[in-house]
Design a protein around this motif. Sequence first.
Motif, PDB file in Angstrom:
ATOM      1  N   ARG A 221      31.128  43.038  21.860  1.00  0.00           N
ATOM      2  CA  ARG A 221      31.408  44.102  22.840  1.00  0.00           C
ATOM      3  C   ARG A 221      32.914  44.284  23.016  1.00  0.00           C
ATOM      4  O   ARG A 221      33.412  45.405  23.060  1.00  0.00           O
ATOM      5  N   ASP A 222      33.640  43.171  23.085  1.00  0.00           N
ATOM      6  CA  ASP A 222      35.096  43.248  23.254  1.00  0.00           C
ATOM      7  C   ASP A 222      35.760  43.969  22.083  1.00  0.00           C
ATOM      8  O   ASP A 222      36.724  44.713  22.276  1.00  0.00           O
ATOM      9  N   LEU A 223      35.261  43.751  20.872  1.00  0.00           N
ATOM     10  CA  LEU A 223      35.818  44.446  19.707  1.00  0.00           C
ATOM     11  C   LEU A 223      35.581  45.952  19.808  1.00  0.00           C
ATOM     12  O   LEU A 223      36.483  46.753  19.546  1.00  0.00           O
ATOM     13  N   ALA A 224      34.369  46.337  20.201  1.00  0.00           N
ATOM     14  CA  ALA A 224      34.068  47.767  20.370  1.00  0.00           C
ATOM     15  C   ALA A 224      34.927  48.377  21.475  1.00  0.00           C
ATOM     16  O   ALA A 224      35.429  49.503  21.327  1.00  0.00           O
ATOM     17  N   LEU A 225      35.133  47.632  22.554  1.00  0.00           N
ATOM     18  CA  LEU A 225      35.977  48.141  23.647  1.00  0.00           C
ATOM     19  C   LEU A 225      37.431  48.293  23.219  1.00  0.00           C
ATOM     20  O   LEU A 225      38.111  49.229  23.639  1.00  0.00           O
ATOM     21  N   GLU A 226      37.888  47.392  22.368  1.00  0.00           N
ATOM     22  CA  GLU A 226      39.250  47.517  21.847  1.00  0.00           C
ATOM     23  C   GLU A 226      39.382  48.791  21.022  1.00  0.00           C
ATOM     24  O   GLU A 226      40.352  49.540  21.172  1.00  0.00           O
ATOM     25  N   LEU A 227      38.405  49.055  20.174  1.00  0.00           N
ATOM     26  CA  LEU A 227      38.446  50.295  19.387  1.00  0.00           C
ATOM     27  C   LEU A 227      38.386  51.521  20.299  1.00  0.00           C
ATOM     28  O   LEU A 227      39.095  52.512  20.068  1.00  0.00           O
ATOM     29  N   LYS A 228      37.571  51.453  21.324  1.00  0.00           N
ATOM     30  CA  LYS A 228      37.463  52.572  22.273  1.00  0.00           C
ATOM     31  C   LYS A 228      38.801  52.841  22.951  1.00  0.00           C
ATOM     32  O   LYS A 228      39.163  53.997  23.197  1.00  0.00           O
ATOM     33  N   SER A 229      39.551  51.808  23.232  1.00  0.00           N
ATOM     34  CA  SER A 229      40.815  51.956  23.971  1.00  0.00           C
ATOM     35  C   SER A 229      41.940  52.527  23.114  1.00  0.00           C
ATOM     36  O   SER A 229      42.962  52.949  23.647  1.00  0.00           O
ATOM     37  N   ARG A 230      41.755  52.566  21.832  1.00  0.00           N
ATOM     38  CA  ARG A 230      42.807  53.061  20.936  1.00  0.00           C
ATOM     39  C   ARG A 230      42.816  54.592  20.929  1.00  0.00           C
ATOM     40  O   ARG A 230      41.782  55.223  21.161  1.00  0.00           O
ATOM     41  N   PRO A 231      43.963  55.173  20.656  1.00  0.00           N
ATOM     42  CA  PRO A 231      44.080  56.638  20.671  1.00  0.00           C
ATOM     43  C   PRO A 231      42.993  57.315  19.835  1.00  0.00           C
ATOM     44  O   PRO A 231      42.754  56.933  18.682  1.00  0.00           O
ATOM     45  N   GLY A 232      42.319  58.265  20.455  1.00  0.00           N
ATOM     46  CA  GLY A 232      41.260  58.996  19.774  1.00  0.00           C
ATOM     47  C   GLY A 232      39.932  58.274  19.722  1.00  0.00           C
ATOM     48  O   GLY A 232      39.017  58.731  19.056  1.00  0.00           O
ATOM     49  N   ASP A 233      39.794  57.165  20.425  1.00  0.00           N
ATOM     50  CA  ASP A 233      38.565  56.373  20.433  1.00  0.00           C
ATOM     51  C   ASP A 233      38.144  56.053  19.001  1.00  0.00           C
ATOM     52  O   ASP A 233      37.450  56.825  18.352  1.00  0.00           O
ATOM     53  N   GLN A 234      38.576  54.933  18.513  1.00  0.00           N
ATOM     54  CA  GLN A 234      38.403  54.561  17.117  1.00  0.00           C
ATOM     55  C   GLN A 234      37.040  53.934  16.776  1.00  0.00           C
ATOM     56  O   GLN A 234      36.838  53.462  15.656  1.00  0.00           O
ATOM     57  N   ARG A 235      36.096  53.968  17.712  1.00  0.00           N
ATOM     58  CA  ARG A 235      34.776  53.393  17.421  1.00  0.00           C
ATOM     59  C   ARG A 235      34.093  54.071  16.238  1.00  0.00           C
ATOM     60  O   ARG A 235      33.214  53.489  15.613  1.00  0.00           O
ATOM     61  N   HIS A 236      34.505  55.278  15.907  1.00  0.00           N
ATOM     62  CA  HIS A 236      33.876  55.984  14.788  1.00  0.00           C
ATOM     63  C   HIS A 236      33.964  55.191  13.486  1.00  0.00           C
ATOM     64  O   HIS A 236      33.106  55.340  12.607  1.00  0.00           O
ATOM     65  N   ILE A 237      34.952  54.320  13.351  1.00  0.00           N
ATOM     66  CA  ILE A 237      35.068  53.549  12.103  1.00  0.00           C
ATOM     67  C   ILE A 237      33.939  52.527  11.950  1.00  0.00           C
ATOM     68  O   ILE A 237      33.679  52.057  10.845  1.00  0.00           O
ATOM     69  N   LEU A 238      33.252  52.230  13.037  1.00  0.00           N
ATOM     70  CA  LEU A 238      32.108  51.322  12.944  1.00  0.00           C
ATOM     71  C   LEU A 238      30.960  51.963  12.164  1.00  0.00           C
ATOM     72  O   LEU A 238      30.073  51.252  11.678  1.00  0.00           O
ATOM     73  N   LYS A 239      30.978  53.277  12.013  1.00  0.00           N
ATOM     74  CA  LYS A 239      29.934  53.943  11.226  1.00  0.00           C
ATOM     75  C   LYS A 239      29.987  53.518   9.764  1.00  0.00           C
ATOM     76  O   LYS A 239      29.006  53.674   9.045  1.00  0.00           O
ATOM     77  N   THR A 240      31.115  52.944   9.331  1.00  0.00           N
ATOM     78  CA  THR A 240      31.188  52.437   7.956  1.00  0.00           C
ATOM     79  C   THR A 240      30.225  51.266   7.758  1.00  0.00           C
ATOM     80  O   THR A 240      29.937  50.903   6.617  1.00  0.00           O
ATOM     81  N   LEU A 241      29.744  50.696   8.849  1.00  0.00           N
ATOM     82  CA  LEU A 241      28.803  49.578   8.778  1.00  0.00           C
ATOM     83  C   LEU A 241      27.348  50.035   8.739  1.00  0.00           C
ATOM     84  O   LEU A 241      26.449  49.210   8.565  1.00  0.00           O
ATOM     85  N   PHE A 242      27.107  51.341   8.900  1.00  0.00           N
ATOM     86  CA  PHE A 242      25.747  51.853   8.770  1.00  0.00           C
ATOM     87  C   PHE A 242      25.300  51.572   7.331  1.00  0.00           C
ATOM     88  O   PHE A 242      26.046  51.757   6.382  1.00  0.00           O
ATOM     89  N   GLY A 243      24.100  51.101   7.176  1.00  0.00           N
ATOM     90  CA  GLY A 243      23.596  50.772   5.850  1.00  0.00           C
ATOM     91  C   GLY A 243      23.983  49.380   5.377  1.00  0.00           C
ATOM     92  O   GLY A 243      23.649  48.994   4.261  1.00  0.00           O
ATOM     93  N   HIS A 244      24.670  48.614   6.206  1.00  0.00           N
ATOM     94  CA  HIS A 244      25.054  47.234   5.863  1.00  0.00           C
ATOM     95  C   HIS A 244      23.799  46.436   5.521  1.00  0.00           C
ATOM     96  O   HIS A 244      22.714  46.715   6.033  1.00  0.00           O
ATOM     97  N   HIS A 245      23.932  45.446   4.667  1.00  0.00           N
ATOM     98  CA  HIS A 245      22.774  44.632   4.264  1.00  0.00           C
ATOM     99  C   HIS A 245      22.207  43.807   5.417  1.00  0.00           C
ATOM    100  O   HIS A 245      21.041  43.418   5.384  1.00  0.00           O
ATOM    101  N   ASN A 246      22.994  43.538   6.446  1.00  0.00           N
ATOM    102  CA  ASN A 246      22.527  42.752   7.586  1.00  0.00           C
ATOM    103  C   ASN A 246      22.116  43.705   8.708  1.00  0.00           C
ATOM    104  O   ASN A 246      22.920  44.518   9.176  1.00  0.00           O
ATOM    105  N   MET A 247      20.870  43.614   9.131  1.00  0.00           N
ATOM    106  CA  MET A 247      20.332  44.537  10.137  1.00  0.00           C
ATOM    107  C   MET A 247      21.029  44.419  11.490  1.00  0.00           C
ATOM    108  O   MET A 247      21.148  45.402  12.213  1.00  0.00           O
TER     109      MET A 247
END
Length: 123
Positions: free
Chosen positions: A45-71
């Motif tokens: 959660r803290d990692l996601a909040l850190e991304l949220k706090s960055r200019p432009g809300d950087q959580r969108h980069i977590l979408k690169t993990l969609f389709g990851h081998h680990n559910m």
Amino acid sequence: MKQKDLAALSNAEIVARFARLCIEQSDAMEREEQTRVNRLVGQIRDLALELKSRPGDQRHILKTLFGHHNMQVRLSAAEATLPIDYAAARREIQAISDSRWYPQAGDAGMTLYLLDTSMSKLR
């Protein structure tokens, strides 16, 4: 890790750490180490909040993990991105639910239920 320390990480480092911690969480779930699972949830959660706090809300980069081998990685990334890309995150959560890969499929199904009933404000 302290918020100050997280601020020093690049977006790529945060994504890599996010994935690693989610894999650790999945392993801890399999071993029924609930205390460790809970601790990891907070760190993720803290990692996601850190991304949220960055200019432009950087959580969108977590979408690169969609389709990851680990559910668990996929599920955590999708849940973290619901507020910024509801449609894509919901599709990922639906795919996890449909996979019947438990326990994440069960968690994804519950998330969908909550989205459809009590949490429609995220749409």
